[in-house]
Design a protein around this motif. Structure first.
Motif, PDB file in Angstrom:
ATOM      1  N   SER A 166      12.403  -6.991  -6.425  1.00 33.29           N
ATOM      2  CA  SER A 166      11.570  -6.060  -5.655  1.00 33.29           C
ATOM      3  C   SER A 166      10.351  -5.581  -6.428  1.00 33.29           C
ATOM      4  O   SER A 166       9.455  -4.961  -5.850  1.00 33.29           O
ATOM      5  CB  SER A 166      12.402  -4.852  -5.207  1.00 33.29           C
ATOM      6  OG  SER A 166      13.388  -5.236  -4.283  1.00 33.29           O
ATOM      7  N   ASP A 167      10.316  -5.865  -7.724  1.00 33.07           N
ATOM      8  CA  ASP A 167       9.157  -5.509  -8.542  1.00 33.07           C
ATOM      9  C   ASP A 167       8.166  -6.660  -8.657  1.00 33.07           C
ATOM     10  O   ASP A 167       7.134  -6.518  -9.332  1.00 33.07           O
ATOM     11  CB  ASP A 167       9.606  -5.101  -9.953  1.00 33.07           C
ATOM     12  CG  ASP A 167      10.165  -3.695 -10.008  1.00 33.07           C
ATOM     13  OD1 ASP A 167       9.566  -2.803  -9.384  1.00 33.07           O
ATOM     14  OD2 ASP A 167      11.192  -3.481 -10.671  1.00 33.07           O
ATOM     15  N   VAL A 168       8.471  -7.789  -8.037  1.00 38.95           N
ATOM     16  CA  VAL A 168       7.633  -8.988  -8.195  1.00 38.95           C
ATOM     17  C   VAL A 168       7.000  -9.336  -6.852  1.00 38.95           C
ATOM     18  O   VAL A 168       7.697  -9.674  -5.889  1.00 38.95           O
ATOM     19  CB  VAL A 168       8.464 -10.165  -8.730  1.00 38.95           C
ATOM     20  CG1 VAL A 168       7.576 -11.404  -8.895  1.00 38.95           C
ATOM     21  CG2 VAL A 168       9.117  -9.792 -10.062  1.00 38.95           C
ATOM     22  N   LEU A 169       5.675  -9.256  -6.795  1.00 37.27           N
ATOM     23  CA  LEU A 169       4.925  -9.523  -5.566  1.00 37.27           C
ATOM     24  C   LEU A 169       4.098 -10.792  -5.747  1.00 37.27           C
ATOM     25  O   LEU A 169       3.144 -10.826  -6.522  1.00 37.27           O
ATOM     26  CB  LEU A 169       4.001  -8.345  -5.247  1.00 37.27           C
ATOM     27  CG  LEU A 169       3.188  -8.475  -3.951  1.00 37.27           C
ATOM     28  CD1 LEU A 169       4.104  -8.339  -2.739  1.00 37.27           C
ATOM     29  CD2 LEU A 169       2.074  -7.426  -3.901  1.00 37.27           C
TER      30      LEU A 169
ATOM     31  N   ILE B 207       0.830 -13.601  -9.180  1.00 39.11           N
ATOM     32  CA  ILE B 207       2.053 -12.804  -9.190  1.00 39.11           C
ATOM     33  C   ILE B 207       1.778 -11.473  -9.875  1.00 39.11           C
ATOM     34  O   ILE B 207       1.303 -11.440 -11.020  1.00 39.11           O
ATOM     35  CB  ILE B 207       3.184 -13.533  -9.942  1.00 39.11           C
ATOM     36  CG1 ILE B 207       3.424 -14.917  -9.345  1.00 39.11           C
ATOM     37  CG2 ILE B 207       4.472 -12.709  -9.909  1.00 39.11           C
ATOM     38  CD1 ILE B 207       4.357 -15.788 -10.181  1.00 39.11           C
ATOM     39  N   PHE B 208       2.096 -10.389  -9.193  1.00 33.18           N
ATOM     40  CA  PHE B 208       2.038  -9.055  -9.798  1.00 33.18           C
ATOM     41  C   PHE B 208       3.472  -8.621 -10.108  1.00 33.18           C
ATOM     42  O   PHE B 208       4.374  -8.793  -9.280  1.00 33.18           O
ATOM     43  CB  PHE B 208       1.388  -8.048  -8.853  1.00 33.18           C
ATOM     44  CG  PHE B 208      -0.062  -8.318  -8.569  1.00 33.18           C
ATOM     45  CD1 PHE B 208      -1.034  -7.911  -9.474  1.00 33.18           C
ATOM     46  CD2 PHE B 208      -0.452  -8.990  -7.420  1.00 33.18           C
ATOM     47  CE1 PHE B 208      -2.379  -8.166  -9.232  1.00 33.18           C
ATOM     48  CE2 PHE B 208      -1.789  -9.246  -7.162  1.00 33.18           C
ATOM     49  CZ  PHE B 208      -2.761  -8.837  -8.073  1.00 33.18           C
TER      50      PHE B 208
ATOM     51  N   PRO C  71       1.115  -7.909 -15.137  1.00 34.09           N
ATOM     52  CA  PRO C  71       1.969  -6.718 -15.178  1.00 34.09           C
ATOM     53  C   PRO C  71       1.186  -5.488 -14.695  1.00 34.09           C
ATOM     54  O   PRO C  71       0.019  -5.312 -15.035  1.00 34.09           O
ATOM     55  CB  PRO C  71       2.341  -6.576 -16.663  1.00 34.09           C
ATOM     56  CG  PRO C  71       1.930  -7.865 -17.305  1.00 34.09           C
ATOM     57  CD  PRO C  71       0.805  -8.393 -16.492  1.00 34.09           C
ATOM     58  N   ILE C  72       1.848  -4.647 -13.893  1.00 31.76           N
ATOM     59  CA  ILE C  72       1.239  -3.423 -13.371  1.00 31.76           C
ATOM     60  C   ILE C  72       2.179  -2.251 -13.660  1.00 31.76           C
ATOM     61  O   ILE C  72       3.323  -2.240 -13.196  1.00 31.76           O
ATOM     62  CB  ILE C  72       0.999  -3.515 -11.848  1.00 31.76           C
ATOM     63  CG1 ILE C  72       0.068  -4.690 -11.508  1.00 31.76           C
ATOM     64  CG2 ILE C  72       0.451  -2.194 -11.304  1.00 31.76           C
ATOM     65  CD1 ILE C  72      -1.357  -4.512 -11.985  1.00 31.76           C
ATOM     66  N   GLN C  73       1.707  -1.282 -14.413  1.00 36.85           N
ATOM     67  CA  GLN C  73       2.544  -0.124 -14.727  1.00 36.85           C
ATOM     68  C   GLN C  73       2.671   0.797 -13.513  1.00 36.85           C
ATOM     69  O   GLN C  73       1.692   1.127 -12.854  1.00 36.85           O
ATOM     70  CB  GLN C  73       1.937   0.662 -15.900  1.00 36.85           C
ATOM     71  CG  GLN C  73       2.862   1.716 -16.484  1.00 36.85           C
ATOM     72  CD  GLN C  73       4.075   1.112 -17.166  1.00 36.85           C
ATOM     73  OE1 GLN C  73       3.947   0.195 -17.979  1.00 36.85           O
ATOM     74  NE2 GLN C  73       5.251   1.625 -16.842  1.00 36.85           N
ATOM     75  N   ILE C  74       3.910   1.199 -13.213  1.00 37.44           N
ATOM     76  CA  ILE C  74       4.200   2.097 -12.099  1.00 37.44           C
ATOM     77  C   ILE C  74       4.693   3.425 -12.644  1.00 37.44           C
ATOM     78  O   ILE C  74       5.611   3.464 -13.466  1.00 37.44           O
ATOM     79  CB  ILE C  74       5.260   1.480 -11.156  1.00 37.44           C
ATOM     80  CG1 ILE C  74       4.742   0.170 -10.551  1.00 37.44           C
ATOM     81  CG2 ILE C  74       5.648   2.455 -10.052  1.00 37.44           C
ATOM     82  CD1 ILE C  74       5.781  -0.564  -9.726  1.00 37.44           C
TER      83      ILE C  74
ATOM     84  N   LYS D 129       7.089  -3.476  -4.509  1.00 33.58           N
ATOM     85  CA  LYS D 129       6.972  -3.856  -3.097  1.00 33.58           C
ATOM     86  C   LYS D 129       7.047  -2.656  -2.152  1.00 33.58           C
ATOM     87  O   LYS D 129       6.733  -2.791  -0.976  1.00 33.58           O
ATOM     88  CB  LYS D 129       8.046  -4.887  -2.738  1.00 33.58           C
ATOM     89  CG  LYS D 129       7.789  -6.264  -3.318  1.00 33.58           C
ATOM     90  CD  LYS D 129       8.896  -7.233  -2.910  1.00 33.58           C
ATOM     91  CE  LYS D 129       8.698  -8.609  -3.503  1.00 33.58           C
ATOM     92  NZ  LYS D 129       9.820  -9.525  -3.190  1.00 33.58           N
ATOM     93  N   TYR D 130       7.472  -1.510  -2.646  1.00 35.57           N
ATOM     94  CA  TYR D 130       7.436  -0.297  -1.821  1.00 35.57           C
ATOM     95  C   TYR D 130       6.006   0.195  -1.666  1.00 35.57           C
ATOM     96  O   TYR D 130       5.635   0.723  -0.623  1.00 35.57           O
ATOM     97  CB  TYR D 130       8.293   0.797  -2.458  1.00 35.57           C
ATOM     98  CG  TYR D 130       8.252   2.118  -1.715  1.00 35.57           C
ATOM     99  CD1 TYR D 130       9.048   2.331  -0.591  1.00 35.57           C
ATOM    100  CD2 TYR D 130       7.414   3.154  -2.128  1.00 35.57           C
ATOM    101  CE1 TYR D 130       9.005   3.531   0.096  1.00 35.57           C
ATOM    102  CE2 TYR D 130       7.367   4.361  -1.437  1.00 35.57           C
ATOM    103  CZ  TYR D 130       8.162   4.542  -0.327  1.00 35.57           C
ATOM    104  OH  TYR D 130       8.116   5.733   0.352  1.00 35.57           O
ATOM    105  N   TYR D 131       5.195   0.006  -2.704  1.00 39.68           N
ATOM    106  CA  TYR D 131       3.830   0.532  -2.740  1.00 39.68           C
ATOM    107  C   TYR D 131       2.782  -0.463  -2.240  1.00 39.68           C
ATOM    108  O   TYR D 131       1.715  -0.064  -1.770  1.00 39.68           O
ATOM    109  CB  TYR D 131       3.465   0.947  -4.162  1.00 39.68           C
ATOM    110  CG  TYR D 131       4.331   2.036  -4.723  1.00 39.68           C
ATOM    111  CD1 TYR D 131       4.172   3.364  -4.314  1.00 39.68           C
ATOM    112  CD2 TYR D 131       5.303   1.766  -5.672  1.00 39.68           C
ATOM    113  CE1 TYR D 131       4.961   4.371  -4.836  1.00 39.68           C
ATOM    114  CE2 TYR D 131       6.095   2.769  -6.202  1.00 39.68           C
ATOM    115  CZ  TYR D 131       5.919   4.077  -5.778  1.00 39.68           C
ATOM    116  OH  TYR D 131       6.720   5.075  -6.296  1.00 39.68           O
ATOM    117  N   VAL D 132       3.070  -1.763  -2.367  1.00 36.74           N
ATOM    118  CA  VAL D 132       2.115  -2.808  -1.971  1.00 36.74           C
ATOM    119  C   VAL D 132       2.894  -3.962  -1.350  1.00 36.74           C
ATOM    120  O   VAL D 132       3.968  -4.332  -1.837  1.00 36.74           O
ATOM    121  CB  VAL D 132       1.305  -3.338  -3.171  1.00 36.74           C
ATOM    122  CG1 VAL D 132       0.235  -4.311  -2.698  1.00 36.74           C
ATOM    123  CG2 VAL D 132       0.690  -2.216  -3.967  1.00 36.74           C
TER     124      VAL D 132
END
Length: 275
Positions: free
Chosen positions: A121-124, A130-131, A158-161, A168-171
């Protein structure tokens, strides 16, 4: 993006929640109905559903999220390493993927001497790059490094949350070249980071309802939540078709909605690899 199959896990007769108060508020009958409706909508979009049986011996809620168990891109399936890993369920998913993927790779326990945490779920995957969201109690940098090594032919960013919820909740991907997000503070921060680091440019649909951001784009059908009152999806143009589902009870198990199905495109020849 095109998909041929979806792996789902049927909800058992009881589910173990970390939050006991939340557990009392869940209507399991309604949740099963919502899951059936989601599965039927995927079928109507041209996807074959592979249902894994409920596990009443280990009814932990995390076992219901097959999308966290693997990342599948262009015929390669990377089996992940979530913080809460259901070993038996992962083995089932691996067995199913043997018939759907060209290559199956298991994420190692460590990368450069540090523990790997990696959740799907952290991989878009946008179809172009790929983010990977990095967050507390979720995917870490070592997990992102594994993604970069396995999918070395694609840009991996990589994107820091700052929040606790997965990327995937945010984008989410709504259509080819179109992403959804919201005006929530954390979502805006993530969007700004993605725009700075991305190797491609995307149109962005900013939604009013944060809970509506996650959607499932499959075979030119956009499956989105109708129970949160989001109206902006109507601006999307053909060939995208809008198909709504309700996830009031499913969302109590966990978000985003896409956790409940692991989408796969079975590739029969190298000519079929392009998204």
């Amino acid at each position: 993006m095109r998909f041929t199959h979806a792996i789902v896990v049927r909800i058992p007769s009881k589910v173990k929640f970390d939050d006991k108060k939340l557990a009392k508020s869940v209507d399991l009958v309604a949740a099963r109905k919502e899951q059936e409706d989601l599965n039927e909508t995927l079928r109507e979009a041209g996807v074959d559903i592979i249902e894994l049986p409920p596990d009443d011996t280990n009814p932990d809620v995390a076992s219901l999220f097959p999308d966290d168990a693997a990342i599948i891109i262009n015929g390669t399936a990377l089996l992940t390493r979530p913080k809460k890993k259901d070993t038996a369920r992962h083995a089932e998913i691996k067995s199913v993927l043997r018939d759907l993927a060209w290559t199956i790779v298991e994420a190692p326990e460590t990368e450069h001497g540090k523990a790997v945490i990696l959740e799907g779920s952290d991989v878009l995957y946008t179809g172009k790059e790929i983010f990977v969201g990095l967050r507390k109690n979720g995917t870490n940098m070592e997990g992102a490094l594994v993604v970069g090594r396995i999918f070395a032919d694609l840009p991996v960013i990589p994107i820091q949350i700052g929040g606790k919820l997965p990327l995937k909740y945010y984008v989410s991907v709504a259509a080819d070249g179109v992403l959804t997000t919201s005006s929530d503070k954390e979502a805006v921060s993530i969007r700004n980071k993605m725009e700075r680091e991305a190797t491609h440019r995307y149109k962005v649909l900013t939604l009013e309802k944060e809970e509506a951001v996650n959607c499932i784009e499959v075979n030119h059908h956009l499956i989105f939540r109708t129970d949160v009152g989001e109206l902006k999806f109507g601006v999307l143009e053909r060939p995208t078709e809008l198909w709504g589902v309700t996830a009031t009870e499913l969302s109590k198990f966990g978000v985003p909605l896409s956790k409940f199905c692991l989408l796969v495109r079975k590739i029969r020849s190298s000519k079929n690899i392009l998204p």
